[in-house]
Motif scaffolding. Structure first.
Motif, PDB file in Angstrom:
ATOM      1  N   GLY A  28      45.696  43.030  70.083  1.00 35.41           N
ATOM      2  CA  GLY A  28      46.460  43.904  70.968  1.00 35.41           C
ATOM      3  C   GLY A  28      45.959  43.942  72.386  1.00 35.41           C
ATOM      4  O   GLY A  28      46.558  44.619  73.236  1.00 35.41           O
ATOM      5  N   ARG A  81      46.562  47.831  73.048  1.00 32.55           N
ATOM      6  CA  ARG A  81      46.952  48.144  71.678  1.00 32.55           C
ATOM      7  C   ARG A  81      45.829  47.775  70.716  1.00 32.55           C
ATOM      8  O   ARG A  81      45.098  46.806  70.948  1.00 32.55           O
ATOM      9  CB  ARG A  81      48.212  47.367  71.264  1.00 32.55           C
ATOM     10  N   ALA A 117      46.461  44.496  64.956  1.00 29.40           N
ATOM     11  CA  ALA A 117      47.420  44.820  63.900  1.00 29.40           C
ATOM     12  C   ALA A 117      47.517  43.663  62.917  1.00 29.40           C
ATOM     13  O   ALA A 117      47.254  42.508  63.255  1.00 29.40           O
ATOM     14  CB  ALA A 117      48.794  45.116  64.503  1.00 29.40           C
ATOM     15  N   THR A 118      47.904  43.994  61.697  1.00 26.67           N
ATOM     16  CA  THR A 118      48.090  42.985  60.661  1.00 26.67           C
ATOM     17  C   THR A 118      49.536  42.508  60.677  1.00 26.67           C
ATOM     18  O   THR A 118      50.460  43.300  60.851  1.00 26.67           O
ATOM     19  CB  THR A 118      47.750  43.566  59.280  1.00 26.67           C
ATOM     20  N   THR A 171      46.043  38.304  62.183  1.00 30.16           N
ATOM     21  CA  THR A 171      45.704  39.505  62.943  1.00 30.16           C
ATOM     22  C   THR A 171      46.240  39.355  64.352  1.00 30.16           C
ATOM     23  O   THR A 171      46.043  38.321  64.991  1.00 30.16           O
ATOM     24  CB  THR A 171      44.179  39.709  62.985  1.00 30.16           C
ATOM     25  N   THR A 187      55.578  41.402  61.851  1.00 36.24           N
ATOM     26  CA  THR A 187      54.893  42.598  61.392  1.00 36.24           C
ATOM     27  C   THR A 187      55.699  43.197  60.244  1.00 36.24           C
ATOM     28  O   THR A 187      56.818  42.754  59.941  1.00 36.24           O
ATOM     29  CB  THR A 187      54.771  43.634  62.508  1.00 36.24           C
ATOM     30  N   ARG A 243      57.606  44.694  73.290  1.00 39.31           N
ATOM     31  CA  ARG A 243      56.226  44.355  72.947  1.00 39.31           C
ATOM     32  C   ARG A 243      55.892  42.913  73.311  1.00 39.31           C
ATOM     33  O   ARG A 243      54.813  42.612  73.811  1.00 39.31           O
ATOM     34  CB  ARG A 243      56.029  44.585  71.442  1.00 39.31           C
TER      35      ARG A 243
END
Length: 406
Positions: free
Chosen positions: A264, A268, A271-272, A261, A224, A308
Motif C-alpha cells: 500500500g 495504505r 493487503a492480501t 500481497t 482483492t 485506488r
C-alpha cells in the motif's frame, strides 16, 4: 517493479505492478489483447456490460473499439450476436452482460437463487410463463413484441405480463438470449442454442463460485476480495459479511489463484489479494493503447477500484440533472500511457464529433486526447472534431493545435 518468481512463492506487488498487470489482462497493454478479435476479447474479459445509452455507439461496441481499434461496427455486432453460430448469451453478471457460452454452467447458482426466491420485483404470472414457453416451442425464437408486447398499456414503465414472464424465464434459465435485432432481445429455448456439453451441467454453488473467481481474476489480473465480490455482484452471497468472505476465500483457493500481497505504500496498509497464475508468469511488456473508454468498461466499472488504481475519480452523470453535471452526460475517460489522464463528453452532429466538454488532468494529455478524438470520430463516420469547453482553459490552445496538427 516486482520481479515475478514462481507461483509457489507469494509475491508482493506495488501499485504500478497491479496497474500494469490489470492493463495487460484487460487488453490495453501489449498485443495479446487483440488475439481472437471480439470473441477472444470477450472470453478474456469474462463479461461485457450492456447499456441502453448510445452516444458515439453503445457501450458493448465501445468496449471492443477501445481494445481492438476501429473495427467495422457491423462486425462487432456479428461477433457478439451471430444469428447462426452463437458464441455468447446475456445474463446477470456485473450487471446485464454478454457472456461467453461456456460460462452457462457457472451461473447455475444464480438461476437456482432466482428460482428459490420465486419472483423479480413483479409477481410472476404463471399463465404467461406457460404461454411464452408454448410460443417459443411452436414458433421458434421471438422478441417481446412478437410474443405479445412489452408494455401493459398503463403507465410507461409498466411491463406486460408477457414481458414479466419472459424476463423471469430468462432469470431462471428456462429461456435464453443469444441474439439481438434492432437492440431487442430475441428469446429462445436453451436446448436449441446452448451446446449440450454446457446445457446439462449443474455445478454446485461452491463450484460456480470457484469458476467465476477464475473468470474475474483472468479479466482483472489481480483481485482483492472486494473485487471478486463486485465483478459478479456477489453481495447477496451470504447473510453476513464474514460468511461471504469465507466463501470468497474458498472460491479463490479452489480456482487456483495465486495469493499475493499488495504493497500500500505510504498511504495504505498492505493487503492480501490473488492473481491469475498466467498474469504473474512474466513481467507485463508492450505498447499502451491510447483510447476513450465507455463509463461501463470493466477497467473502470468499479469506481473504488479505479480510484485506488489510477487515482481517478469517475462517475456516470447521465441521470444527474444537467445543471448539476461536472463532466457531462456521458463522460468518457481517456486512457493513455497506462494512466487515466482526462475525459470528454462527446456527441455527434451530422458528420462532426462534438466534444462538448473536455477535462484534462495535465497539459501533456492534450496530444493523447487529440489522437483519441480523431480516431473515435473516424470510427463513427465523422470527418471533423469540434471542441466545446476545455478545462482547465489554459490547455485549450494546446489541444486545438494538436487536433489541427493531426
Amino acid at each position: 517493479m516486482a520481479r515475478f518468481p514462481s507461483p509457489e512463492s507469494q509475491l508482493t506487488l506495488g501499485a504500478d505492478d497491479v496497474r500494469r498487470i490489470t492493463l495487460r489482462a484487460q487488453g490495453f497493454l501489449g498485443s495479446e489483447g487483440r488475439r481472437g478479435g471480439v470473441s477472444g476479447m470477450m472470453r478474456r474479459l469474462g463479461a461485457v456490460q450492456l447499456d441502453t445509452i448510445s452516444v458515439l455507439a453503445r457501450s458493448h461496441e465501445l468496449v471492443a473499439y477501445s481494445r481492438l481499434g476501429p473495427l467495422p461496427r457491423d462486425k462487432v455486432e456479428l461477433a457478439y450476436w451471430h444469428p447462426r453460430k452463437p458464441t455468447a448469451f446475456e445474463y446477470w453478471a456485473h450487471a446485464a452482460c454478454i457472456l461467453p457460452l461456456e460460462q452457462w454452467p457457472s451461473f447455475a447458482f444464480r438461476r437456482r437463487a432466482f428460482r428459490s426466491r420465486g419472483m423479480r420485483w413483479h409477481e410472476v404470472p404463471e399463465h404467461a410463463c406457460a404461454e411464452v414457453l408454448a410460443r417459443l416451442r411452436a414458433d421458434g425464437p421471438l422478441n417481446a413484441t412478437q410474443l405479445g408486447g412489452a408494455k401493459s398499456g398503463g403507465e410507461w414503465w409498466d411491463w406486460s405480463d408477457v414481458k414479466i414472464a419472459v424476463e423471469w424465464l430468462l432469470d431462471i434459465g428456462d429461456v435464453v438470449c443469444v441474439r439481438r435485432t434492432g437492440w431487442r432481445r430475441v428469446y429462445d429455448l436453451p436446448e436449441r442454442v446452448i451446446p449440450g456439453e454446457y446445457l446439462g451441467v449443474e455445478p454446485s454453488d461452491e463450484e460456480c463460485l470457484a469458476r467465476l473467481a477464475g473468470v474475474a481474476a483472468r479479466g482483472l489480473g489481480v483481485v482483492t476480495r472486494a473485487d471478486l465480490v463486485d465483478f459478479h455482484r456477489l453481495q447477496r452471497l451470504a447473510r453476513t459479511a464474514n460468511e461471504r468472505a469465507d466463501l470468497i476465500d474458498k472460491a479463490a483457493a479452489a480456482a487456483g489463484l495465486v495469493p499475493v500481497t499488495l504493497d500500500g505504500g505510504r498511504t495504505r496498509p498492505a493487503a492480501t489479494a490473488w492473481a491469475d497464475p498466467a498474469a504473474v508468469e512474466q513481467m507485463p511488456r508492450g505498447r499502451h493503447r491510447t483510447t476513450l473508454l465507455s463509463p461501463f468498461d470493466s477497467l473502470i466499472w468499479d469506481r473504488k477500484r479505479a480510484l485506488r488504481m489510477f487515482g481517478f475519480s469517475h462517475s456516470l452523470e447521465a441521470y444527474v440533472p444537467a445543471h448539476k453535471r461536472v463532466h457531462g452526460y456521458f463522460a468518457m475517460p481517456l486512457l493513455a500511457g497506462g494512466r487515466l489522464v482526462g475525459r470528454v463528453d462527446p456527441t455527434r452532429s451530422g458528420r462532426t464529433l462534438v466534444a462538448r466538454k473536455v477535462s484534462l488532468e495535465r497539459a501533456s494529455a492534450a496530444e493523447a486526447m487529440a489522437q483519441a478524438l480523431r480516431e473515435a470520430a473516424s470510427w463513427v463516420g465523422c470527418d471533423e472534431v469540434h471542441l466545446g469547453v476545455v478545462e482547465p482553459s489554459q490547455y485549450a490552445g494546446r489541444l486545438r493545435s494538436a487536433l489541427a496538427g493531426g
